[in-house]
Design a protein around this motif. Structure first.
Motif, mmCIF file in Angstrom:
data_model
loop_
_atom_site.group_PDB
_atom_site.id
_atom_site.type_symbol
_atom_site.label_atom_id
_atom_site.label_comp_id
_atom_site.label_asym_id
_atom_site.label_seq_id
_atom_site.Cartn_x
_atom_site.Cartn_y
_atom_site.Cartn_z
ATOM 1 N N GLN A 51 0.813 -1.217 0.000
ATOM 2 C CA GLN A 51 0.000 0.000 0.000
ATOM 3 C C GLN A 51 0.846 1.267 0.000
ATOM 4 O OE1 GLN A 51 -2.580 -1.391 3.443
ATOM 5 N NE2 GLN A 51 -4.056 -0.300 2.188
ATOM 6 N N CYS A 89 -10.820 -0.423 3.174
ATOM 7 C CA CYS A 89 -9.370 -0.446 2.931
ATOM 8 C C CYS A 89 -8.914 0.947 2.514
ATOM 9 C CB CYS A 89 -9.072 -1.453 1.825
ATOM 10 S SG CYS A 89 -7.333 -1.564 1.393
ATOM 11 N N LEU A 90 -7.766 1.377 3.049
ATOM 12 C CA LEU A 90 -7.245 2.707 2.710
ATOM 13 C C LEU A 90 -6.922 2.819 1.209
ATOM 14 C CD1 LEU A 90 -4.901 3.466 5.744
ATOM 15 C CD2 LEU A 90 -7.204 4.333 5.326
ATOM 16 N N HIS A 131 -6.650 -9.089 7.078
ATOM 17 C CA HIS A 131 -6.690 -8.113 5.982
ATOM 18 C C HIS A 131 -5.278 -7.706 5.565
ATOM 19 C CE1 HIS A 131 -8.682 -4.382 4.111
ATOM 20 N NE2 HIS A 131 -7.385 -4.119 4.052
ATOM 21 N N HIS A 135 -2.954 -8.573 2.070
ATOM 22 C CA HIS A 135 -2.277 -7.597 1.204
ATOM 23 C C HIS A 135 -0.903 -8.109 0.767
ATOM 24 C CE1 HIS A 135 -4.578 -3.916 0.805
ATOM 25 N NE2 HIS A 135 -4.829 -3.833 2.099
HETATM 26 ZN ZN ZN Z 1 -6.297 -2.764 2.999
#
Ligand code: ZN
Length: 150
Positions: A51, A89-90, A131, A135
């Protein structure tokens, strides 16, 4: 500390499988600090390497304010039960969905000092751990949504 740019859905980096962190260096520690700052600034309860553009098995989780869990090379070693709760989710702003996750998970990981530890979480913490580890394998929560939330 520096705030990092959060990669958004559509960027293929979010779909890659991350490689392990082989050695914890001062850069690793800086990355963890920056990831914590970035997660807090975005009001999230977790953030994973991809991310912020880093394809390494590293993530941070903060479900209880002030209780950050730093995860280097995390692995789920046990899980039990089931929960169906809302998730977001960001990297996927504005989208929410109900996912099915284990109710309890135990994760084994390494901390910034190179020490191996285990953390067991239930409910929100269990979801956040699953979560973030997803990722690291290129998986997003939308892959396991059983019901979209408007
Ligand atoms: Zn996420």
């Amino acid at each position: 500390m520096a705030k990092l740019k959060i990669v958004k859905m559509g960027d293929e980096i979010l779909r890659k499988v991350c490689r392990p962190v082989e050695k914890i260096t001062p850069r690793t520690v800086t990355l963890l600090n920056d990831m914590i700052e970035t997660m807090r600034a975005a009001d999230g309860c977790g953030l994973a390497g991809p991310q912020v553009g880093i394809l390494r098995r590293i993530a941070v989780v903060e479900v209880e304010p002030g209780e950050v869990i730093e995860l280097i090379n995390p692995k789920i070693v046990a899980f039990a039960g089931e929960q169906e709760e809302q998730e977001g989710c960001l990297s996927i702003p504005g989208r929410w969905g109900i996912t099915r996750r284990p109710k309890h998970v135990t994760v084994r990981a390494t901390n910034r000092y190179g020490e191996e530890f285990e953390v067991t979480g239930s409910d929100l913490l269990a979801r956040a751990l699953c979560h973030e580890i997803d990722h690291l394998d290129g998986k997003l929560f939308i892959d396991c949504v059983i019901k979209e939330v408007e």
